[in-house]
Design a protein around this motif. Structure first.
Motif, PDB file in Angstrom:
ATOM      1  N   GLN A 102       3.755   9.155   3.086  1.00  0.00           N
ATOM      2  CA  GLN A 102       2.489   9.765   3.506  1.00  0.00           C
ATOM      3  C   GLN A 102       1.720   8.906   4.500  1.00  0.00           C
ATOM      4  OE1 GLN A 102      -0.746   8.532   2.047  1.00  0.00           O
ATOM      5  NE2 GLN A 102       0.074   7.061   0.608  1.00  0.00           N
ATOM      6  N   TRP A 128       1.516   5.908  -6.639  1.00  0.00           N
ATOM      7  CA  TRP A 128       0.502   4.938  -7.069  1.00  0.00           C
ATOM      8  C   TRP A 128       0.129   5.253  -8.520  1.00  0.00           C
ATOM      9  CZ3 TRP A 128      -1.501   0.512  -5.397  1.00  0.00           C
ATOM     10  CH2 TRP A 128      -2.718   0.072  -5.923  1.00  0.00           C
ATOM     11  N   GLU A 145       2.917   4.967   3.996  1.00  0.00           N
ATOM     12  CA  GLU A 145       3.383   4.323   2.766  1.00  0.00           C
ATOM     13  C   GLU A 145       4.562   5.077   2.156  1.00  0.00           C
ATOM     14  OE1 GLU A 145      -0.559   4.818   1.338  1.00  0.00           O
ATOM     15  OE2 GLU A 145      -1.104   2.729   1.687  1.00  0.00           O
ATOM     16  N   HIS A 179      -9.758   7.279   4.191  1.00  0.00           N
ATOM     17  CA  HIS A 179      -9.239   7.276   2.811  1.00  0.00           C
ATOM     18  C   HIS A 179      -9.860   6.174   1.946  1.00  0.00           C
ATOM     19  CE1 HIS A 179      -6.489   6.962  -0.516  1.00  0.00           C
ATOM     20  NE2 HIS A 179      -5.798   5.959  -0.020  1.00  0.00           N
ATOM     21  N   HIS A 211      -6.467  -2.591   3.174  1.00  0.00           N
ATOM     22  CA  HIS A 211      -6.858  -1.200   3.426  1.00  0.00           C
ATOM     23  C   HIS A 211      -8.203  -1.171   4.150  1.00  0.00           C
ATOM     24  CE1 HIS A 211      -3.548   0.319   1.078  1.00  0.00           C
ATOM     25  NE2 HIS A 211      -4.007   1.553   1.094  1.00  0.00           N
ATOM     26  N   GLN A 259      -0.784  12.384  -1.376  1.00  0.00           N
ATOM     27  CA  GLN A 259      -0.402  10.991  -1.158  1.00  0.00           C
ATOM     28  C   GLN A 259       0.604  10.526  -2.205  1.00  0.00           C
ATOM     29  OE1 GLN A 259      -3.780   8.614   0.720  1.00  0.00           O
ATOM     30  NE2 GLN A 259      -4.825  10.312  -0.250  1.00  0.00           N
ATOM     31  N   ASP A 281      -2.141   7.801   5.333  1.00  0.00           N
ATOM     32  CA  ASP A 281      -3.529   7.762   4.882  1.00  0.00           C
ATOM     33  C   ASP A 281      -4.421   8.227   6.036  1.00  0.00           C
ATOM     34  OD1 ASP A 281      -2.994   6.650   2.389  1.00  0.00           O
ATOM     35  OD2 ASP A 281      -3.449   4.600   3.008  1.00  0.00           O
ATOM     36  N   LEU A 303      -6.323  -4.615  -2.768  1.00  0.00           N
ATOM     37  CA  LEU A 303      -6.080  -3.904  -1.505  1.00  0.00           C
ATOM     38  C   LEU A 303      -7.086  -4.239  -0.376  1.00  0.00           C
ATOM     39  CD1 LEU A 303      -5.091  -0.324  -2.816  1.00  0.00           C
ATOM     40  CD2 LEU A 303      -3.604  -2.296  -2.418  1.00  0.00           C
ATOM     41  N   ARG A 354      -1.467   8.603 -10.124  1.00  0.00           N
ATOM     42  CA  ARG A 354      -1.017   9.846  -9.488  1.00  0.00           C
ATOM     43  C   ARG A 354       0.270  10.292 -10.180  1.00  0.00           C
ATOM     44  NH1 ARG A 354      -1.774   7.328  -3.564  1.00  0.00           N
ATOM     45  NH2 ARG A 354      -4.037   7.530  -3.422  1.00  0.00           N
ATOM     46  N   ILE A 367       4.166   1.286  -2.029  1.00  0.00           N
ATOM     47  CA  ILE A 367       3.259   2.408  -2.272  1.00  0.00           C
ATOM     48  C   ILE A 367       1.911   2.184  -1.591  1.00  0.00           C
ATOM     49  CG2 ILE A 367       2.101   3.744  -4.107  1.00  0.00           C
ATOM     50  CD1 ILE A 367       4.559   3.148  -5.862  1.00  0.00           C
ATOM     51  N   ALA A 368       1.535   0.920  -1.369  1.00  0.00           N
ATOM     52  CA  ALA A 368       0.217   0.690  -0.786  1.00  0.00           C
ATOM     53  C   ALA A 368       0.204  -0.314   0.378  1.00  0.00           C
ATOM     54  CB  ALA A 368      -0.777   0.263  -1.854  1.00  0.00           C
TER      55      ALA A 368
HETATM   56  C1  UVW Z   1      -4.598   4.029  -2.866  1.00  0.00           C
HETATM   57  O1  UVW Z   1      -5.279   4.991  -2.581  1.00  0.00           O
HETATM   58  C2  UVW Z   1      -5.017   3.150  -3.977  1.00  0.00           C
HETATM   59  O2  UVW Z   1      -3.485   3.727  -2.271  1.00  0.00           O
HETATM   60  P1  UVW Z   1      -2.726   4.417  -1.080  1.00  0.00           P
HETATM   61  O3  UVW Z   1      -3.357   4.000   0.174  1.00  0.00           O
HETATM   62  O4  UVW Z   1      -1.409   3.838  -1.319  1.00  0.00           O
HETATM   63  O5  UVW Z   1      -2.691   5.902  -1.169  1.00  0.00           O
END
Ligand code: UVW
Length: 323
Positions: free
Chosen positions: A116, A71, A281, A122, A268, A112, A118, A265, A74, A251-252
């Motif tokens: 990974q 992401w 992800e 998160h 999420h 992450q 989450d 997002l 990172r 990635i997300a």
């Molecule tokens: C973020 O934290 C923005 O994304 P991810 O859930 O992909 O780690």
């Protein structure tokens, strides 16, 4: 993707004000959410998907010299040798009785920053994380809904590959290209299969493979990943289908910016925070997808256990698929 607040864009809380929640469904202390759907009887049934014994590992390479897909903001893992034969050549290696030599590594990473899981805590909005826990429980490390309970439980169930890229006759979906739960069902049908209640959804877009093919400027320029896009109907479908886990090669796991509301997002929050759906992800799906296209078997036993990082917001994982 812009991180500048835009007043025309609603807050994610406003967008989801009438959205369903599974908070309390598994009690006030729950920290694994929809993974509760993966019961022992379902796992025994899922093992029946094993037909040939073929095994696929879904983690991308970690600490790769060519870089790791992460992401924005990172960075990929950095691994260095701290002990190798060079130490003995230089006369600096320890002299163990019996003469044993060894290699050792040290690695720094964003947990992450690879394939990974989450943690359910998160991502949040409106001061509350999964199950209604106070967002202050995230301060200094997640004391609620961290990755630990997921890592301790493990994830085992029937997985189904939904190869959206192949279904749309594309090597990779376009920047910002979206699809819906109806597309997932249509893709499954075109593959000759059907999504069942409590399936682990493994969704391929071709996006992570693109990271290894193109220049970094192309991959990260205009960074809007393709993916599922928010609608109340999609969220209801995930809840009704009791989906425990969404795995993707992005990635997300969702289109980066909801093209309708402009919210970044939203799934999420709608899926992970509200329904307790675990998100996996950056999965490597191309080998599995090629095999599924060849033998037409799109369902399998899916297994995964993220690392047990105390109070972690997420953790690396190398999921195993067995066909
Ligand atoms: C973020 O934290 C923005 O994304 P991810 O859930 O992909 O780690």
């Amino acid at each position: 993707m812009s991180s500048t607040p835009n007043n025309a864009v609603p807050s994610v809380g406003e967008l989801l004000k009438d959205a369903p929640k599974n908070w309390g469904k598994w009690g006030p202390d729950d920290e694994v959410g929809s993974l509760n759907y993966l019961t022992p009887d379902l796992i025994v049934k899922a093992a029946g998907c094993i037909k040939s014994g073929k095994v696929f590992t879904l983690q991308v390479k970690m600490a790769s010299p060519e870089g790791d897909p992460v992401w924005p903001g990172r960075s990929g893992a950095i691994r260095v040798n701290v002990m190798d034969e060079g130490h003995w050549i230089a006369g600096k290696g320890p002299a163990f009785a019996g003469g044993c030599h060894y290699a050792d590594d040290y690695m720094t990473c964003f947990p992450q920053g690879s394939t990974q899981y989450d943690a359910l805590g998160h991502v949040w909005c409106d001061d509350q994380i999964w199950n209604g826990y106070d967002a202050k429980t995230t301060i200094g490390g997640l004391s609620k809904a961290s990755i630990m309970p997921i890592a301790e439980k493990g994830v085992v169930g029937r997985g189904i590959l939904l190869d959206i890229a192949r279904w749309r006759n594309k090597e990779v979906l376009d920047v910002g290209e979206t699809f819906t739960h109806e597309d997932l069902m249509a893709c499954a049908m075109a593959q000759g299969t059907e999504i069942q209640k409590r399936d682990v959804l493994v969704v391929r877009t071709g996006w992570i493979a693109k990271f290894y093919r193109v220049k970094r400027e192309e991959f990260y320029g205009n960074f809007v990943e393709p993916g599922l896009t928010y609608s109340p109907e999609l969220v209801k479908w995930f809840q009704d289908m009791e989906i425990p886990n969404l795995v993707t090669d992005t990635i997300a796991n969702e289109v980066t910016v909801d093209p309708v509301s402009g919210v970044v997002l939203p799934l999420h929050n709608a899926l992970m925070r509200n329904l307790g759906v675990t998100l996996t992800e950056i999965a490597w799906l191309d080998d599995l997808a090629a095999d599924c296209a060849a033998d037409k078997q799109y369902t399998f036993l899916y297994t995964a256990a993220p690392l047990k990082i105390v109070n972690g917001a997420g953790a690396p994982v190398n999921p195993l698929v067995i066909k």
